[in-house]
Design an enzyme around this catalytic site. Sequence first.
Site, short mmCIF file in Angstrom:
data_model
loop_
_atom_site.label_atom_id
_atom_site.label_comp_id
_atom_site.label_asym_id
_atom_site.label_seq_id
_atom_site.Cartn_x
_atom_site.Cartn_y
_atom_site.Cartn_z
N ASP A 243 -11.28 16.40 7.27
CA ASP A 243 -10.74 17.63 7.86
C ASP A 243 -9.54 17.25 8.73
O ASP A 243 -9.70 16.75 9.83
CB ASP A 243 -11.84 18.30 8.69
CG ASP A 243 -11.38 19.55 9.42
OD1 ASP A 243 -10.18 19.87 9.37
OD2 ASP A 243 -12.22 20.20 10.06
N GLN A 246 -5.93 19.29 12.43
CA GLN A 246 -5.05 19.00 13.57
C GLN A 246 -4.26 17.71 13.39
O GLN A 246 -3.23 17.52 14.05
CB GLN A 246 -5.87 18.94 14.85
CG GLN A 246 -6.55 20.27 15.16
CD GLN A 246 -7.15 20.33 16.54
OE1 GLN A 246 -6.69 19.69 17.47
NE2 GLN A 246 -8.19 21.13 16.70
N LYS A 272 -3.99 24.88 10.35
CA LYS A 272 -3.22 24.80 11.58
C LYS A 272 -1.79 24.31 11.36
O LYS A 272 -0.86 25.09 11.26
CB LYS A 272 -3.94 23.91 12.61
CG LYS A 272 -5.23 24.52 13.15
CD LYS A 272 -5.84 23.64 14.22
CE LYS A 272 -7.15 24.20 14.74
NZ LYS A 272 -7.02 25.38 15.59
#
Length: 443
Positions: A243, A246, A272
Amino acid sequence: MSKNQDRGFWNAAQKHLIRYGGSFEPAIIERAAGSFVYDADDRPILDFTSGQMSALLGHSHPRIVSTVSRQVGQVAHLFSGMLCRPVVELAERLAALAPGLDRVLLLSTGAESNEAAIRMAKLVTGKHEIVAFLKSWHGMTGVAASATYSAGRKGYGPAAVGSLAIPAPNSFRPRFRNADGSLDWQTELDDAFDLVDSQSTGNLAAFVAEPILSSGGILELPQGYLAALQKKCRERGMLLILDEAQTGIGRTGHMFAFQRDGVTPDILTLSKTIGAGLPLSAVMTTAEIEEEAHAKGFLFYTTHVSDPLPAAVGLAVLDVVAEEKLVERARHLGARLFDGLSRLKQRYDCVGDVRGRGLLLGVEIVKDGRVPDHQLGAAIAVEAFRRGLSMNIVKLPGMGGVFRIAPPLTISEEELDLGLKIIAESIEAGLAANMSRPGIAAE
């Protein structure tokens, strides 16, 4: 009187908004540009968290503004079974940036991309157990929430069946130590998987991990850990899902954080940063996994899958990152910021640790060496905002308040230095406030 004290605004907010975690900042934000947001008094507030860790190019970047305007005038949304050029072009561009991950699904949010990735892993493996890190954050929906261990687990009933967790490596507070006192992450990982194996029913489908656990307090997987984790997964027939909500698209000084380690996951999720503040996420995987998932009837229809508008924005983001050399810039500015924060660590005992990579750094606030000091951390955050700096602080059991610092990759050196100056002033003010509280003796 400050326009931020608009009683009608705050009364309406209190009356009509559902509160979704934490408290709201005491300012009404009217606009944003570059590295700053501006309140109702037009006071600039330096944004050291890129909005919700998302505004990779800062606020109101002219390329994003023009792309949105142009694409809205052409086509913004389509039936999910229709395709347009920006969707296919973005998939092609992303695949070129992550060799081996040739198939792409474009969605809206990080939680949604993790839902799709975990759903795909379960279908392909025929198993259902999902392992994640303690202190992880993968989203607030369904199985993504079940794989989130940093917050929000109590009071909502059972998590998804087969949700397992292992400790995240923490070099500042190691559970297992080498002879020199440093983190012995290999022994910790071996011990963790012994526990996983003892709890598993033989249905291990995937491990989902952040290369740097952001909401977990900026805990970076040590070099070598990711390869060892992938080995553990392969030994058990599990898929490795990374993941990079960020850490992706240059923030760590690599296009993707996993590239530092020379490890390619089975499934990669992005969000994001790829949308630079607009709702865009992606799932990337191998042709082999996608073919098998498709053959087994993989289903993930959503309202905004493959939408033209966010896809066009994603292309603009990749263009700007390449043209302005923002990956290299994140590496350069990250080193400058790390050095500045490290000087604060040398200067103030309350700064227990500085960690992270590129322009994703953490500062942990402690007392008496390593004892968590959430009260001082909260005071520093308040002082920083008063002085025109927005920093996000996470408070986790057993850890000090950790400031997550992730400014836009477009931030200037002067703006970075301004942020460091305000942090120093805020620490001074926070310490002074602590000293003045009843029962606190000055040293």
